[in-house]
Every structure is written in structure tokens, then in C-alpha cells.
Design an enzyme around this catalytic site. Structure first.
Site, PDB file in Angstrom:
ATOM      1  N   TRP A   1       0.818  -1.210   0.000  1.00  0.00           N
ATOM      2  CA  TRP A   1       0.000   0.000   0.000  1.00  0.00           C
ATOM      3  C   TRP A   1       0.848   1.255   0.000  1.00  0.00           C
ATOM      4  O   TRP A   1       0.509   2.258  -0.620  1.00  0.00           O
ATOM      5  CB  TRP A   1      -1.019  -0.010   1.137  1.00  0.00           C
ATOM      6  CG  TRP A   1      -2.074  -1.029   0.872  1.00  0.00           C
ATOM      7  CD1 TRP A   1      -2.314  -2.177   1.572  1.00  0.00           C
ATOM      8  CD2 TRP A   1      -3.011  -1.035  -0.228  1.00  0.00           C
ATOM      9  NE1 TRP A   1      -3.332  -2.888   0.981  1.00  0.00           N
ATOM     10  CE2 TRP A   1      -3.770  -2.214  -0.119  1.00  0.00           C
ATOM     11  CE3 TRP A   1      -3.259  -0.172  -1.296  1.00  0.00           C
ATOM     12  CZ2 TRP A   1      -4.781  -2.545  -1.043  1.00  0.00           C
ATOM     13  CZ3 TRP A   1      -4.262  -0.493  -2.208  1.00  0.00           C
ATOM     14  CH2 TRP A   1      -5.006  -1.667  -2.069  1.00  0.00           C
TER      15      TRP A   1
ATOM     16  N   ASP B   1      -2.126   6.768   6.011  1.00  0.00           N
ATOM     17  CA  ASP B   1      -3.175   5.900   5.474  1.00  0.00           C
ATOM     18  C   ASP B   1      -3.486   4.866   6.553  1.00  0.00           C
ATOM     19  O   ASP B   1      -2.688   3.973   6.821  1.00  0.00           O
ATOM     20  CB  ASP B   1      -2.672   5.223   4.193  1.00  0.00           C
ATOM     21  CG  ASP B   1      -3.672   4.225   3.612  1.00  0.00           C
ATOM     22  OD1 ASP B   1      -4.741   3.998   4.233  1.00  0.00           O
ATOM     23  OD2 ASP B   1      -3.391   3.654   2.532  1.00  0.00           O
TER      24      ASP B   1
ATOM     25  N   LYS C   1     -12.803  -1.519   5.277  1.00  0.00           N
ATOM     26  CA  LYS C   1     -12.004  -2.495   6.008  1.00  0.00           C
ATOM     27  C   LYS C   1     -12.572  -2.690   7.417  1.00  0.00           C
ATOM     28  O   LYS C   1     -12.839  -3.783   7.836  1.00  0.00           O
ATOM     29  CB  LYS C   1     -10.540  -2.057   6.087  1.00  0.00           C
ATOM     30  CG  LYS C   1      -9.910  -1.707   4.744  1.00  0.00           C
ATOM     31  CD  LYS C   1      -9.768  -2.915   3.825  1.00  0.00           C
ATOM     32  CE  LYS C   1      -9.470  -2.555   2.381  1.00  0.00           C
ATOM     33  NZ  LYS C   1      -8.248  -1.812   2.158  1.00  0.00           N
TER      34      LYS C   1
HETATM   35  C1  LIG Z   1      -7.642  -1.327   0.943  1.00  0.00           C
HETATM   36  C2  LIG Z   1      -6.582  -0.324   1.135  1.00  0.00           C
HETATM   37  C3  LIG Z   1      -6.395   0.719   0.227  1.00  0.00           C
HETATM   38  C4  LIG Z   1      -7.211   0.866  -1.038  1.00  0.00           C
HETATM   39  O1  LIG Z   1      -8.509   1.207  -0.815  1.00  0.00           O
HETATM   40  P1  LIG Z   1      -9.504   1.457  -2.053  1.00  0.00           P
HETATM   41  O2  LIG Z   1     -10.776   1.779  -1.371  1.00  0.00           O
HETATM   42  O3  LIG Z   1      -9.569   0.192  -2.838  1.00  0.00           O
HETATM   43  O4  LIG Z   1      -8.982   2.569  -2.857  1.00  0.00           O
HETATM   44  C5  LIG Z   1      -5.388   1.628   0.489  1.00  0.00           C
HETATM   45  N1  LIG Z   1      -4.633   1.539   1.588  1.00  0.00           N
HETATM   46  C6  LIG Z   1      -4.781   0.541   2.476  1.00  0.00           C
HETATM   47  C7  LIG Z   1      -3.895   0.496   3.680  1.00  0.00           C
HETATM   48  C8  LIG Z   1      -5.753  -0.417   2.282  1.00  0.00           C
HETATM   49  O5  LIG Z   1      -5.912  -1.407   3.181  1.00  0.00           O
END
Ligand SMILES: *Cc1c(COP(=O)(O)O)cnc(C)c1O
Length: 359
Positions: A101, A171, A195
Site C-alpha cells: 500500500w 493511510d 475495512k
Molecule cells: C484497501 C486499502 C487501500 C485501497 O482502498 P480502495 O478503497 O480500494 O482505494 C489503500 N490503503 C490501504 C492500507 C488499504 O488497506
């Protein structure tokens, strides 16, 4: 019969939340309509939105000088939106690379700025968080970006970065609301909801007020934090239904005892699984112990030829979505807030039985 769903995302939601959404589906609180059918400018939805924001603020003790935005675009969208909103007057941004990521964030940022890799865990195949003493953040960097829980690699920060003079942007897609976080230590926190928070389609951005004045002129209005903050996230139509369900999850969390209660439950769940992984050599988790994720637990069977049989047996016992991400293979158990401890216990029992019958 509900499965134990170990998906990394979109992922398990609390059953009481789903039941409540079902009950309210056709007629929300006597409005005669579903939340999905409401104008985002009507008093009903404005109330739902305001309550969701207030509950999120209270759960995370978000300081008043931080704006909370409920946007679209997902975390990958935000990977581009972050640099666009923070780069005016700067020509470099720093990134810590802890895995898949982080790499995606870096790739997007390079479209807008020169990127300084402040630290990277690539030398050990992304199995650890580089300690802050090893970071090299250029003093003139617009921000330093971290992914505080690498959903694929299963690597989590258990400490808070602190870089004097440079805002930390995190993030937190896959662990926001799973643990206490000192929001005041971050310039920006963002994450996709699917998530650990709610349905896909909602992106949460928590941004310190003084950082709202740094957007590049090319920033699209729908993704311009300051314009969105001034419009209460309603410059465009927000993801209304996803905000409503996230709001139900916030209420559920508060009812569970808030972040301290859910965090201790998450610690216990993760311990159950890691203790077993540490006691066997049939399965392996490659992550440095101090940096293991409480939310996403990747593991491999030493004998990969047994992978298919393992997954089939798990499914037969109602445990689904255990296959690891295609980039790393093996297995991954995502054990977010809504995964009950019984689900983790069922997984450990099954892993033990599988080892006994195939070891
Ligand atoms: C799932 C995830 C993403 C991507 O999310 P999207 O909604 O598919 O754009 C980015 N960063 C992390 C840490 C993730 O777990």
C-alpha cells in the site's frame, strides 16, 4: 447462517448493525423512505451525517481544530488527493515504504511531486517497520506519508511517528477505530471505510485545519479538502448510504465501550492467533514480532501443496476468504473489530486440527 468472514475488505460488519439497517431499510424513522432515497440536503440526512461526524469525533477524541470529511474516491483515490492538497509551495514529499500500500501511494505521488523515500523495509521483504531513527526526511518536505497498517503484509506501527516541522500523513484504512490513536500527532489521517468501518464508497479524511491552505490549483473541487470542509463534505453528493451505515457502526462501537474496549478485544483476538502461530512450525508468519498487525494476519503453510486442502476444509466449517493476497500467496486472516473472538477461536481450532491430520 453467517460465515466467519476473514476478508481483508470489503469485510465483516457487526451483525446488529446489519439488522438495524435491514429494519430501517424501507422506512427510516417514519420518514417514509430509505436513507438511500433521501436528499443529502434534507433535514433527515443532514441529521444522520452530523451524528456520524459527532460520534466519530467522540470515539477518536478528534481535536476541534481538525476537520472531518466524508468523501468518495477510496484510499487509492486519496493517494493522489493527498499530494494535490498539500503541495502548494513545496517540491518534495517524503514517503516511508513499508509494503504494497505504501508503494501504491508513492506511485500516485510521483505524478505530482518528487518523492523522497525516507525509509524502506524492502531490504527484508517488507516484514517490519523501519524505526524512526533510520528515517531520512528532507527538512523542506511538504509532508511525510506512512501506511500505519499494511493490510497485505500484515505490518503495523505500534508507535507514533514524530517528525519536527513536517506533518505526518497516515493511510489508516485497515486499522482506523481498532485502537487508540493520538490524532493531534498527525497532519492528516485517511482511510477507506470498507475495512473496519462500513461499506465501500466512503473515504474518511481527518485533516488539521492549518493544512487546508496548501492545495494545488489543479485539485478537483470534489477532492479539494478546503472546499469540502467549507461545504460540510456536501460540495458534491456524498456517499449517503455508506455514511449512514458507518454511523451505525460508530453507535455500535460506543455501545461496546468505545475504543478502549474494542482495542483490548482486538489485542486478545490477535494474541490467540499469534500465540498459536508461534507454537507451531507447520505455519509461518514472516513479520517481525514487534510490528505484527492486530488486524491482518498473513501466514503460510510450510508445505504450500496443502493450501487448497486447507482452504477447502476451512470453507466447509464456515470460515471464508482466508486466501492470501495474490501478490504474497499463502493465507491471510483479517480480524477486524466486527470479527468475534469465537471466529478467531474457530480458526485456531481448525488450524490445529489441520496440522494434526496433515502434519
Ligand atoms: C484497501 C486499502 C487501500 C485501497 O482502498 P480502495 O478503497 O480500494 O482505494 C489503500 N490503503 C490501504 C492500507 C488499504 O488497506
Amino acid at each position: 447462517m453467517r460465515a466467519y468472514n476473514f476478508s481483508a475488505g470489503p469485510a465483516v460488519l457487526p451483525e446488529p448493525v446489519l439488522r438495524r439497517a435491514a429494519e430501517e431499510m424501507l422506512d427510516w424513522h417514519g420518514s417514509g423512505m430509505s436513507v438511500m432515497e433521501m436528499s443529502h440536503r434534507g433535514k433527515e440526512f443532514i441529521g444522520i451525517h452530523a451524528k456520524a461526524e459527532a460520534d466519530l469525533r467522540s470515539l477518536l477524541a478528534i481535536p476541534p481544530d481538525y476537520k472531518v470529511l466524508f468523501l468518495q474516491g477510496g484510499a487509492i483515490g486519496e493517494n493522489a488527493i493527498v499530494p494535490m492538497n498539500l503541495l502548494r509551495g513545496f517540491d518534495t514529499a517524503a514517503y516511508v515504504n513499508t509494503g504494497e500500500w505504501s508503494k501504491k501511494s508513492i506511485k500516485e505521488a510521483r505524478k505530482y511531486t518528487s518523492v523522497a523515500i525516507a525509509a524502506s523495509a524492502e531490504d527484508r521483504n517488507f516484514t517490519y517497520v523501519p524505526p524512526q531513527a533510520s528515517w531520512n526526511v528532507p527538512p523542506g518536505a511538504a509532508f511525510v506519508h506512512v501506511c500505519t497498517n499494511e493490510t497485505i503484509g500484515g505490518v503495523e506501527y505500534h508507535w507514533t511517528p514524530d517528525v519536527p516541522g513536517v506533518p505526518v500523513v497516515a493511510d489508516m484504512s485497515s486499522h482506523l477505530l481498532s485502537r487508540a490513536v493520538d490524532v493531534s500527532k498527525y497532519g492528516v489521517i485517511y482511510g477507506g471505510a470498507q475495512k473496519n468501518i462500513g461499506p465501500a464508497g466512503l473515504t474518511i479524511v481527518i485533516v488539521r485545519g492549518d493544512l487546508l491552505d496548501r492545495a494545488l490549483p489543479i485539485t478537483p473541487s470534489a477532492f479539494h479538502w478546503k472546499e469540502q470542509a467549507e461545504a460540510d463534505s456536501m460540495l458534491n453528493t456524498p456517499p449517503t448510504y455508506a455514511i449512514y451505515v458507518a454511523g451505525l457502526v460508530f453507535e455500535w462501537l460506543i455501545g461496546q465501550g468505545g475504543i478502549p474496549a474494542i482495542e483490548s478485544r482486538n489485542i486478545a483476538k490477535a494474541k490467540l492467533l499469534y500465540d498459536y502461530l508461534d507454537a507451531t512450525s507447520f505455519y509461518v508468519n514472516p513479520v517481525n514480532r514487534a510490528d505484527r498487525s492486530r488486524m491482518n494476519v498473513p501466514f503460510k503453510l510450510r508445505d504450500e501443496s496443502l493450501d487448497a486442502a486447507f482452504l477447502k476444509g476451512a470453507e466447509a466449517r464456515g470460515m471464508v476468504q482466508l486466501k492470501g493476497h495474490r501478490s504474497v500467496g499463502g493465507m491471510r486472516a483479517s480480524i477486524y473489530n466486527a470479527m468475534p473472538v469465537e471466529g478467531v477461536q474457530a480458526l485456531v481450532d481448525y488450524m490445529r486440527e489441520f496440522e494434526r491430520t496433515h502434519g
